[in-house]
Design a protein around this motif. Sequence first.
Motif, PDB file in Angstrom:
ATOM      1  N   ARG A 186       0.808  -1.367  -0.027  1.00  0.00           N
ATOM      2  CA  ARG A 186       0.058  -0.133   0.171  1.00  0.00           C
ATOM      3  C   ARG A 186       1.118   1.103   0.148  1.00  0.00           C
ATOM      4  N   ARG A 187       1.867   1.260   0.770  1.00  0.00           N
ATOM      5  CA  ARG A 187       2.841   2.319   0.734  1.00  0.00           C
ATOM      6  C   ARG A 187       3.586   2.790  -0.487  1.00  0.00           C
ATOM      7  N   ILE A 188       3.847   1.450  -1.237  1.00  0.00           N
ATOM      8  CA  ILE A 188       4.404   1.747  -2.358  1.00  0.00           C
ATOM      9  C   ILE A 188       3.570   2.156  -3.568  1.00  0.00           C
ATOM     10  N   ALA A 189       2.253   1.536  -3.560  1.00  0.00           N
ATOM     11  CA  ALA A 189       1.356   1.773  -4.590  1.00  0.00           C
ATOM     12  C   ALA A 189       0.636   2.966  -4.558  1.00  0.00           C
ATOM     13  N   ALA A 190       0.516   3.435  -3.299  1.00  0.00           N
ATOM     14  CA  ALA A 190       0.066   4.666  -2.904  1.00  0.00           C
ATOM     15  C   ALA A 190      -1.443   5.077  -3.416  1.00  0.00           C
ATOM     16  N   SER A 191      -2.163   3.956  -3.507  1.00  0.00           N
ATOM     17  CA  SER A 191      -3.521   4.105  -4.009  1.00  0.00           C
ATOM     18  C   SER A 191      -4.648   3.339  -3.338  1.00  0.00           C
ATOM     19  N   PRO A 192      -5.919   3.458  -3.370  1.00  0.00           N
ATOM     20  CA  PRO A 192      -6.699   2.620  -2.522  1.00  0.00           C
ATOM     21  C   PRO A 192      -6.805   1.239  -3.098  1.00  0.00           C
ATOM     22  N   VAL A 193      -7.012   0.154  -2.503  1.00  0.00           N
ATOM     23  CA  VAL A 193      -7.396  -1.163  -2.898  1.00  0.00           C
ATOM     24  C   VAL A 193      -8.598  -1.220  -3.130  1.00  0.00           C
ATOM     25  N   THR A 194      -9.160  -1.459  -4.296  1.00  0.00           N
ATOM     26  CA  THR A 194     -10.607  -1.613  -4.786  1.00  0.00           C
ATOM     27  C   THR A 194     -11.012  -2.985  -4.731  1.00  0.00           C
ATOM     28  N   SER A 195     -10.225  -3.919  -5.002  1.00  0.00           N
ATOM     29  CA  SER A 195     -10.808  -5.180  -5.003  1.00  0.00           C
ATOM     30  C   SER A 195      -9.570  -6.276  -4.506  1.00  0.00           C
ATOM     31  N   VAL A 196     -10.148  -7.315  -3.666  1.00  0.00           N
ATOM     32  CA  VAL A 196      -9.142  -8.482  -3.381  1.00  0.00           C
ATOM     33  C   VAL A 196      -9.585  -9.640  -3.893  1.00  0.00           C
ATOM     34  N   ARG A 197      -8.700 -10.526  -4.475  1.00  0.00           N
ATOM     35  CA  ARG A 197      -9.062 -12.037  -4.755  1.00  0.00           C
ATOM     36  C   ARG A 197      -8.007 -13.013  -4.217  1.00  0.00           C
ATOM     37  N   ALA A 198      -8.351 -13.883  -3.317  1.00  0.00           N
ATOM     38  CA  ALA A 198      -7.364 -14.561  -2.426  1.00  0.00           C
ATOM     39  C   ALA A 198      -7.667 -16.188  -2.204  1.00  0.00           C
ATOM     40  N   TRP A 199      -6.620 -16.853  -1.740  1.00  0.00           N
ATOM     41  CA  TRP A 199      -6.912 -18.070  -1.457  1.00  0.00           C
ATOM     42  C   TRP A 199      -6.129 -18.295  -0.071  1.00  0.00           C
TER      43      TRP A 199
END
Lengths: 389, 389
Positions: A186-199
């Motif tokens: 998050r610190r590096i991308a500096a943009s909100p996370v809009t979606s997550v797909r995970a296992w």
Amino acid sequence: MGLRVAVIGLGRGAVLTVPALAAQARIELVAGCDPDPAARAGFAARHGVPACETVEALLANADFDAAYIASPHEFHAAHTLAMAGAAKHVLVEKPMAVTLVEAASMIRAAETAGTVLMVGPSHGYDPPVEAAAALVASGAVGGVRLIHAFNYTDFLYRPRRPAELDTARGGGVILSQATHQIDMVRRIAASPVTSVRAWTGGWDARVTEGAFTALLFFANGAVANLTYSGYARYDSDALAGWVGEMGGAKSPAAHGQARALLAAIDERQAKAARTFAAGAVSSGASKHHERFGSVLITCEQADLALTPSGLDIHADDGVRRVAVPLPSIPRAGVAEAFAHAVLDGWPVPFDGRWGLESLAICHAILLSAREGRDVTPSELYPNVSERTL
Amino acid sequence: MGLRVAVIGLGRGAVLTVPALAAQARIELVAGCDPDPAARAGFAARHGVPACETVEALLANADFDAAYIASPHEFHAAHTLAMAGAAKHVLVEKPMAVTLVEAASMIRAAETAGTVLMVGPSHGYDPPVEAAAALVASGAVGGVRLIHAFNYTDFLYRPRRPAELDTARGGGVILSQATHQIDMVRRIAASPVTSVRAWTGGWDARVTEGAFTALLFFANGAVANLTYSGYARYDSDALAGWVGEMGGAKSPAAHGQARALLAAIDERQAKAARTFAAGAVSSGASKHHERFGSVLITCEQADLALTPSGLDIHADDGVRRVAVPLPSIPRAGVAEAFAHAVLDGWPVPFDGRWGLESLAICHAILLSAREGRDVTPSELYPNVSERTL
């Protein structure tokens, strides 16, 4: 004027962080607090300040301005609310809480009290992460597109309290370990996370989420690919010249021994041996930065690899190895940022809202894995008002 | 009785694979076919057999039993249909086709003709992959749970034909490069892919899908995490002691030079220089296996890392480094499997249905990235009858 800090929870986290607080010129360590008498005695002996059994006793007997809360995850919220209720500033360990409701209540409590709420430390504060984020933000390497992070550890086989293997009480690798990777990317991308797909995966006798892999989609179009296994026999620190998480040299043989040791010992005693109770100390000054597995950042004009010494910038004209200056003591930056926040009114790197967002991404990972679909982290806290956030 | 093989398409793929066909005891190389006179001349000079300009001329003039089709992706279907129509067996390069309709038509054509349709080579045939798949299938390391594969290359900056940068004509890294990772992880997981979630990235002057990251969910509960960047300044072969894709030693400096070279040269000429036209030859016998980036397989009781020499088995009692015997010549196993399939009726490792399924996963990656959702690969070919599959 200095900042008088009390430490709540004298476990492993405190062992690693208190030296930085004690070394910070404007911070005065004034008290500790832990239900375990041995931990209190060890802390008092090491730092020359008293320690009491309960938060109530701490508030009644100690004169302090702020608390560093390093108690088990499941107590972060209650301890933060108690501190804010007494107008104490708070530095709370990651994850800031177990549930999003807890996290929101902590933010509200600090707002009401007008106190600082800072979340940390986490590997998101590591100086190489900060350097990479600054380089990306400068525009010198083009936009960030893909961040690839993985870490294979023996986390599940280090000595654990039962709660650490119980997701509902804040256990498992998502809340405890994914948080590091989430803060870093998050610190590096500096943009909100809009979606997550995970296992997520749990197996072996120690069944919790012991491994996970996830894609985090950012509003700016970038993506982060995160993978973690706490069941690993393979040790990904091999890729960093056997420099471990705390920046120290690591024996290639030590990793595999965690399982064997665990089988041979009393786990509760072993857990205590890593706290102040046994006189455990931080490794102190190190030749390398604290770090967390492998992190490779693909930007439009360069690939950035975090290293134990700093940052390798792979660009068109070759590799430039950037040494990021070591702090005077590990986590010095966290202590300094906390002092600046309280004493100078500076914004904190990771505030309550940041912590809540990272926690929401953790829960999005758990939910996505369970339901087999994309999850939008912000939809997990619809009842937290805009005012609060 | 031997197998007389004609080679269709005398480009880079043929340069790398024909030596294995020529070296296979039961295969006789009888003819080549390519529209480029220089490629034909180079092939004829090197292998002592004639080469003609068109597939029609090949069928009219050469006496052969089977074709190895290494033409550009966009011609795989037409060439396979022409061969099956003449009752010739086919070994077709990956990806077997550009579209799923093409792939299904190829399967039907081979079924109708009663001929063998085998897809390969791909890195799914690499002996260390085969060894890992066999170890997993043996049950000795418990079930496979998580496969983590990544590769950072200069693929986009090697000399390219325009079609190779045009997704609709089979270009971009998904069809060309993801296929390798898909074949590898499918072989190891040994279970159908039920869902795909992916991100693709294209930037720089060479805009196609130049990078991607994806999660592949298998019916058996395992997951594969795949990442590839063909724009990379960083070279992940650094993690394998600078052993490159073909198993040969690689100069750390060579990687970064691809961009510089590309800027300085005539791309069409450079592309031709890697084919038979310029007398290019396979590197031949190597000290290491062919390989494709990093592959780490987490099983319930061990982590398996593919290495240039074979397989590292990280288990409770330490690391066991398994040397997998080198083939007499790279890709010997592909040539042998093709001979067995045609002459002995053995099942082929990757048949038409396998190829179609891998291609469907490629298209699922593209579609998932475009629409931001999970895609079920089998839903992309609803009109292919069960009989065909």
